[in-house]
Design an enzyme around this catalytic site. Sequence first.
Site, PDB file in Angstrom:
ATOM      1  CG  ASP A   1      -1.724  -1.267   1.369  1.00 23.70           C
ATOM      2  OD1 ASP A   1      -2.068  -1.862   0.334  1.00 23.70           O
ATOM      3  OD2 ASP A   1      -1.984  -1.679   2.509  1.00 23.70           O
TER       4      ASP A   1
ATOM      5  CG  MET B   1      -5.510  -5.432  -2.917  1.00 22.04           C
ATOM      6  SD  MET B   1      -4.490  -6.671  -2.091  1.00 22.04           S
ATOM      7  CE  MET B   1      -5.727  -7.905  -1.725  1.00 22.04           C
TER       8      MET B   1
HETATM    9  O1  F6P Z   1      -2.243  -4.066   3.435  1.00 22.60           O
HETATM   10  C1  F6P Z   1      -2.035  -4.937   2.366  1.00 22.60           C
HETATM   11  C2  F6P Z   1      -3.322  -5.429   1.805  1.00 22.60           C
HETATM   12  O2  F6P Z   1      -3.037  -6.274   0.699  1.00 22.60           O
HETATM   13  C3  F6P Z   1      -4.313  -4.344   1.406  1.00 22.60           C
HETATM   14  O3  F6P Z   1      -3.975  -3.725   0.173  1.00 22.60           O
HETATM   15  C4  F6P Z   1      -5.604  -5.103   1.388  1.00 22.60           C
HETATM   16  O4  F6P Z   1      -6.684  -4.249   1.622  1.00 22.60           O
HETATM   17  C5  F6P Z   1      -5.424  -6.082   2.534  1.00 22.60           C
HETATM   18  O5  F6P Z   1      -4.030  -6.183   2.763  1.00 22.60           O
HETATM   19  C6  F6P Z   1      -5.969  -7.473   2.286  1.00 22.60           C
HETATM   20  O6  F6P Z   1      -5.860  -8.196   3.469  1.00 22.60           O
HETATM   21  P1  F6P Z   1      -5.974  -9.768   3.534  1.00 22.60           P
HETATM   22  O7  F6P Z   1      -4.687 -10.346   3.030  1.00 22.60           O
HETATM   23  O8  F6P Z   1      -6.193 -10.043   4.972  1.00 22.60           O
HETATM   24  O9  F6P Z   1      -7.114 -10.184   2.661  1.00 22.60           O
END
Ligand code: F6P
Length: 360
Positions: A142, A184
């Site tokens: 991010d 994302m």
């Molecule tokens: O913070 C990294 C990230 O990939 C974000 O971009 C996304 O919103 C989130 O983590 C997804 O989380 P998870 O892997 O728990 O689905």
Amino acid sequence: MAAKKRIGILTSGGDCAGLNAVIRSVVHRAAGQGWEVLGIREGTQGLLDRPARTQALDLQTVDGAMMRQGGTILGTTNRGDPFAYPMPDGSVKDRSDEIIAGYRELGLDALIGIGGDGSFAILRKLAQKGGINLVGVPKTIDNDLGATELSVGFDTAVGVAVEALDRLQPTAASHQRVMVLEVMGRDAGHIALAAGIAGGADVILIPEVSYSVERIAAKIQEVRSTGRNFALVVVSEAVRTLEGSGIKKALQGGEKRYGGIGDYIGELIADATGAETRVTVLGHVQRGSPPSPRDRLVASAFGVHAVDLIAEGRFDRMVAWSNRGVIDVPIEEAIRKYACVELDSALVRTARGLGISLGD
Ligand code: F6P
């Protein structure tokens, strides 16, 4: 040469490309000083379990293949805050003392935590409570940590999104379609903005800029009026609906994650323009791939500097990328303010200068 030390290293929060490159770099730099490196499994969870779950890391472990591998050889987790740890009976318990005891039992002189803002907030609290000598290495696709221009994993994620746009463009043109790509980025639009510019998007929607359907439709009509029969739209996952709410999906255990705004925007565009519209949600593909050369370089530089901070006895600091080089900053500075896209930044000006619509 500094006195022999034993340093722990863990990866925490969501994985990304380049974590193994950091671990490799730390092991090389530490080995060069005759120090021992102990990998801690699955973030702080490895220090919570008894016996603590660790993995000895030496130059044999971190062979030539490791820098190329996505993910983390140590495993990671983005749940289980030790200050409010979810217990099997549904209650929450403060288990921070157990983690601090784990650090002591392993005889660690310092701990390198590779994480994002959430992980750093927890690690720092643990460090302050238990006298842990903490050094942070920023990682997150991010790129939303303050005080560093780059976090490990961002460049690779942008590369994956650009490749997706490169693949969407020919099929968009063949079918005369509007292609919407949801990427994302959590509450920051860095991935969408960078990938949209590099991937030739016509519209980039990021959470930092409010959009109107009329403005998006006008941009698509403008593209059509030039004789081009397709359009590419990049949407950041945290972009709001017209009513102002984010779209999240519930996961098992009740947790929620962003997801679904691409479909929402796709429908708005189809209704407003009549264009045949298709939506692609890139999801976790952005996190897993061999790291880009840039991420390998940043990760390697960060790993070396992190070990050097320990050698100098400088803790509660995070390594950071600034002005073509590596610096270090107080961890507190990195997590104080959420680093979203600045509206007067070079990339926002670039997008506008290229005639890309930000929906406003
Ligand atoms: O913070 C990294 C990230 O990939 C974000 O971009 C996304 O919103 C989130 O983590 C997804 O989380 P998870 O892997 O728990 O689905």
